[in-house]
Motif scaffolding. Structure first.
Motif, mmCIF file in Angstrom:
data_model
loop_
_atom_site.group_PDB
_atom_site.id
_atom_site.type_symbol
_atom_site.label_atom_id
_atom_site.label_comp_id
_atom_site.label_asym_id
_atom_site.label_seq_id
_atom_site.Cartn_x
_atom_site.Cartn_y
_atom_site.Cartn_z
ATOM 1 N N GLU A 1 -23.044 -32.797 42.222
ATOM 2 C CA GLU A 1 -22.799 -33.789 41.165
ATOM 3 C C GLU A 1 -23.053 -33.199 39.782
ATOM 4 O OE1 GLU A 1 -23.657 -38.088 43.324
ATOM 5 O OE2 GLU A 1 -25.121 -37.315 41.905
ATOM 6 N N ALA A 2 -24.046 -32.314 39.702
ATOM 7 C CA ALA A 2 -24.391 -31.691 38.420
ATOM 8 C C ALA A 2 -23.470 -30.519 38.081
ATOM 9 C CB ALA A 2 -25.846 -31.233 38.435
ATOM 10 N N GLY A 3 -22.508 -30.221 38.960
ATOM 11 C CA GLY A 3 -21.530 -29.162 38.709
ATOM 12 C C GLY A 3 -22.123 -27.772 38.759
ATOM 13 N N MET A 4 -23.229 -27.609 39.474
ATOM 14 C CA MET A 4 -23.896 -26.307 39.531
ATOM 15 C C MET A 4 -23.361 -25.491 40.702
ATOM 16 S SD MET A 4 -27.761 -27.571 38.792
ATOM 17 C CE MET A 4 -28.339 -27.844 37.118
ATOM 18 N N PRO A 5 -23.093 -24.196 40.457
ATOM 19 C CA PRO A 5 -22.516 -23.382 41.529
ATOM 20 C C PRO A 5 -23.538 -23.035 42.608
ATOM 21 C CG PRO A 5 -22.973 -22.016 39.616
ATOM 22 C CD PRO A 5 -23.285 -23.440 39.208
ATOM 23 N N LEU A 6 -23.065 -22.870 43.819
ATOM 24 C CA LEU A 6 -23.893 -22.409 44.936
ATOM 25 C C LEU A 6 -23.352 -21.060 45.388
ATOM 26 C CD1 LEU A 6 -25.978 -22.793 47.268
ATOM 27 C CD2 LEU A 6 -24.189 -24.007 48.521
ATOM 28 N N TYR A 7 -24.244 -20.071 45.453
ATOM 29 C CA TYR A 7 -23.788 -18.762 45.914
ATOM 30 C C TYR A 7 -23.294 -18.884 47.357
ATOM 31 C CZ TYR A 7 -23.023 -13.858 46.210
ATOM 32 O OH TYR A 7 -22.378 -12.645 46.333
ATOM 33 N N GLY A 8 -22.134 -18.279 47.625
ATOM 34 C CA GLY A 8 -21.523 -18.414 48.948
ATOM 35 C C GLY A 8 -20.424 -19.465 48.949
ATOM 36 N N ASN A 9 -20.488 -20.403 48.006
ATOM 37 C CA ASN A 9 -19.428 -21.391 47.848
ATOM 38 C C ASN A 9 -18.617 -21.101 46.580
ATOM 39 O OD1 ASN A 9 -21.094 -22.501 49.861
ATOM 40 N ND2 ASN A 9 -20.426 -24.563 49.375
ATOM 41 N N GLU A 10 -19.240 -21.332 45.420
ATOM 42 C CA GLU A 10 -18.530 -21.103 44.159
ATOM 43 C C GLU A 10 -18.654 -19.658 43.687
ATOM 44 O OE1 GLU A 10 -20.494 -23.941 44.580
ATOM 45 O OE2 GLU A 10 -18.632 -25.020 45.007
ATOM 46 N N LEU A 11 -19.634 -18.928 44.197
ATOM 47 C CA LEU A 11 -19.878 -17.557 43.747
ATOM 48 C C LEU A 11 -19.859 -16.611 44.935
ATOM 49 C CD1 LEU A 11 -22.941 -18.256 41.392
ATOM 50 C CD2 LEU A 11 -20.558 -17.926 40.701
ATOM 51 N N SER A 12 -19.274 -15.427 44.721
ATOM 52 C CA SER A 12 -19.268 -14.405 45.769
ATOM 53 C C SER A 12 -18.944 -13.066 45.139
ATOM 54 C CB SER A 12 -18.222 -14.736 46.843
ATOM 55 O OG SER A 12 -16.926 -14.451 46.346
ATOM 56 N N THR A 13 -19.070 -11.997 45.920
ATOM 57 C CA THR A 13 -18.747 -10.672 45.385
ATOM 58 C C THR A 13 -17.265 -10.538 45.077
ATOM 59 O OG1 THR A 13 -18.662 -9.917 47.665
ATOM 60 C CG2 THR A 13 -20.619 -9.334 46.410
ATOM 61 N N ALA A 14 -16.433 -11.431 45.630
ATOM 62 C CA ALA A 14 -14.996 -11.369 45.356
ATOM 63 C C ALA A 14 -14.664 -11.943 43.978
ATOM 64 C CB ALA A 14 -14.223 -12.120 46.437
ATOM 65 N N LEU A 15 -15.639 -12.573 43.338
ATOM 66 C CA LEU A 15 -15.402 -13.228 42.053
ATOM 67 C C LEU A 15 -16.277 -12.621 40.973
ATOM 68 C CD1 LEU A 15 -15.513 -16.925 43.332
ATOM 69 C CD2 LEU A 15 -13.455 -15.662 42.690
ATOM 70 N N THR A 16 -15.742 -12.542 39.755
ATOM 71 C CA THR A 16 -16.553 -12.133 38.610
ATOM 72 C C THR A 16 -17.137 -13.386 37.957
ATOM 73 O OG1 THR A 16 -14.813 -12.354 36.956
ATOM 74 C CG2 THR A 16 -14.878 -10.270 38.188
ATOM 75 N N PRO A 17 -18.109 -13.208 37.058
ATOM 76 C CA PRO A 17 -18.604 -14.391 36.326
ATOM 77 C C PRO A 17 -17.469 -15.117 35.588
ATOM 78 C CG PRO A 17 -20.075 -12.520 35.996
ATOM 79 C CD PRO A 17 -18.869 -11.992 36.726
ATOM 80 N N PHE A 18 -16.463 -14.375 35.129
ATOM 81 C CA PHE A 18 -15.341 -15.007 34.418
ATOM 82 C C PHE A 18 -14.521 -15.870 35.365
ATOM 83 C CE2 PHE A 18 -16.384 -11.328 31.832
ATOM 84 C CZ PHE A 18 -16.529 -11.936 30.594
ATOM 85 N N ASP A 19 -14.308 -15.367 36.586
ATOM 86 C CA ASP A 19 -13.571 -16.158 37.579
ATOM 87 C C ASP A 19 -14.260 -17.496 37.814
ATOM 88 O OD1 ASP A 19 -11.656 -14.165 38.082
ATOM 89 O OD2 ASP A 19 -12.968 -13.186 39.548
ATOM 90 N N ALA A 20 -15.583 -17.483 37.773
ATOM 91 C CA ALA A 20 -16.361 -18.688 38.061
ATOM 92 C C ALA A 20 -16.524 -19.574 36.824
ATOM 93 C CB ALA A 20 -17.729 -18.301 38.618
ATOM 94 N N GLY A 21 -15.899 -19.160 35.721
ATOM 95 C CA GLY A 21 -16.029 -19.951 34.502
ATOM 96 C C GLY A 21 -17.388 -19.791 33.842
#
Lengths: 129, 365
Positions: free
Chosen positions: B234-254
């Motif tokens: 609800e707070a829009g906070m990323p969870l590693y393994g869901n919104e974040l991974s080694t396949a994504l850069t910080p830019f990809d994740a916004g």
């Protein structure tokens, strides 16, 4: 240990069936064990009245915060009634799984096969927990 | 066998449903996860987060070592303050998201996710070579208990003389809580005000008991990982393994804002990330609210509502939202699909969703 009423029948998919011994219309719900495993149920989809289903068909679904599970027809037959109250208030599944939380009623066609007794279901769930 | 936390006995006596999370035996919920979620939004919740990792970086060049090892500019952090940052690989892929606390001029504590902290500790040790700094993984020595929710300050104030009113968001201070030494940090993962208390393993249970007693008149409930997940979503906070991974850069994740190119010197990932900073990403992390009651879940395809089966994205996290009364999800969606009506393929049926700004929930300050 969650309750497992003696007078009901059960399936391996953690559903209960009432009325197997005395009638053609069977009532189906999910067990207290299943409701506890799911957590707070937030959405219940039941089959439509008039649908003909075969034993083992996926006929609906139960969603909780963390997961979603199919509801299966425990026996073959025609869906003759569904519990609209549980659709409106899915928490009935947690609050009263063997009562107000019932899901649908089937008119049995053919035989009710492969159902578990309360004793067999108790053995099944104590093995899983 | 998953590892128990120092609070295992407490969870068992509370009748918690336990789950294996990242190799740890953690409480999923104690009773109703919806009640736990609502307690945090309206009163307070008590969490065991002892699965998180605490890695200490100390020495005259500890700040410089972290500037090189992480994407943030940690050497300018004031003692007593904290920053949200990331560690990336040389290709810019996110290895973990972190909170770094500067405890003293030459002492930093890096808090890493349970699934990642052994790897993070290893990378930090490797990257700190050549700096006058030591890296020590002290995760085994620390328990972490969080009190989150609008009543947190009142509850904690009953157990400590520390100046909680003066403790800012993303700040920490050493203090005595219920007679135990603790680091009190005003941080969290719920979208509410709250505190995270780092204590020695042996102090976890007495602290938990004291907080439970102090919190009872305020409506505090113990809360499990299920509530934690819906709160952070609800707070829009990323969870590693869901919104974040080694396949994504910080830019990809916004989250490109956490990458500090203007800090002096090189850092791991700079060469890979610098060319990306002005490139609009192909996909954007997007908030979705379902029109119906079926829940879009992790991995489900996002499609165009106009029909066909053109996949334009993928759900990374989804759950029924207590605060909105409808299912919500975060998804990576092609920027080319911006402005299009979207749906989520929920087990074969396309369910319409509304695109909304993140976060889904923002507390009244």
């Amino acid at each position: 240990m969650s309750s497992i009423p003696d007078e009901l029948h059960y399936t391996k998919e953690h559903e209960w069936i009432a009325g197997v011994d005395d009638g053609l219309t069977l009532t189906v719900g999910i067990t207290a064990y299943a409701a506890e495993a799911l957590g707070d149920v937030v959405y219940v989809q039941v089959p439509e009245v008039g649908t003909t289903v075969a034993a083992g068909d996926a006929v609906g679904e139960v969603e909780s915060t963390k997961s979603v599970s199919d509801i299966y027809a425990p026996v073959g037959g025609e869906v003759v009634e569904v519990n609209t109250a549980v659709v409106d208030d899915p928490s009935l599944v947690n609050g009263d799984p063997y009562g107000e939380g019932w899901l649908f009623r089937l008119r049995l066609e053919g035989e009710a096969a492969d159902l578990l007794s309360a004793e067999e279901y108790t053995a099944l769930t104590s093995g899983e927990s | 066998m998953p590892r128990p936390t120092p609070l295992r006995g407490v969870h068992t006596s509370l009748g918690a449903t336990l789950t294996d999370f990242a190799g740890w035996l953690m409480p999923l919920r104690y009773g109703s996860e919806s009640a736990e979620h609502n307690a945090v939004r309206q009163a307070a919740g008590l969490f065991d987060l002892s699965h998180m990792g605490e890695i200490f970086v100390t020495g005259p060049q500890a700040g410089q070592a972290l500037d090189y090892a992480l994407v943030g500019h940690l050497s300018v952090l004031e003692p007593g303050r904290a920053r949200y940052t990331m560690i990336v690989n040389s290709r810019g892929g996110v290895l973990d998201d972190l909170i770094v606390y500067r405890l003293a001029p030459e002492e930093f504590m890096v808090v890493a996710n349970a699934s990642n902290y052994p790897a993070v500790a290893a990378r930090l040790a490797e990257r700190a070579k050549g700096f006058d700094a030591a890296v020590e993984d002290r995760s085994e020595q620390y328990a972490l208990v969080a009190v989150q929710g609008p009543r947190s300050q009142e509850i904690l104030a009953a157990l400590t003389d520390a100046d909680l009113a003066g403790l800012k968001y993303y700040a920490g201070l050493p203090a005595t809580v219920a007679g135990r030494e603790a680091l009190i940090a005003r941080t969290g993962y719920t979208g509410e005000d709250g505190f995270e208390l780092f204590v020695a393993n042996d102090d976890a249970e007495p602290l938990w008991t004291a907080l439970t007693e102090a919190g009872a008149p305020h409506g505090l409930l113990p809360a499990g990982l299920s509530a934690r997940d819906t709160l952070r979503l609800e707070a829009g906070m990323p969870l590693y393994g869901n919104e974040l991974s080694t396949a994504l850069t910080p830019f990809d994740a916004g989250l490109g804002r956490v990458v500090k190119f203007d800090k002096p010197g090189d850092f791991v990932g700079r060469a890979a990330l610098e060319p990306l900073k002005d490139v609009p990403p192909a996909r954007r992390l997007t908030g979705l609210v379902a029109a119906g009651r079926r829940v879009p879940r992790h991995g489900y395809p996002v499609v165009l509502a106009s029909g066909g089966s053109t996949v334009v994205g993928e759900v990374t996290s989804g759950a029924p939202s207590q605060s909105l009364g409808r299912p919500i999800a975060m998804a990576y969606v092609d920027t080319a699909a911006t402005g299009e009506a979207l749906a989520v393929d929920i087990r074969g049926r396309h369910e319409p969703v509304e695109v909304v700004d993140l976060p889904f929930y923002r507390r009244n300050k």
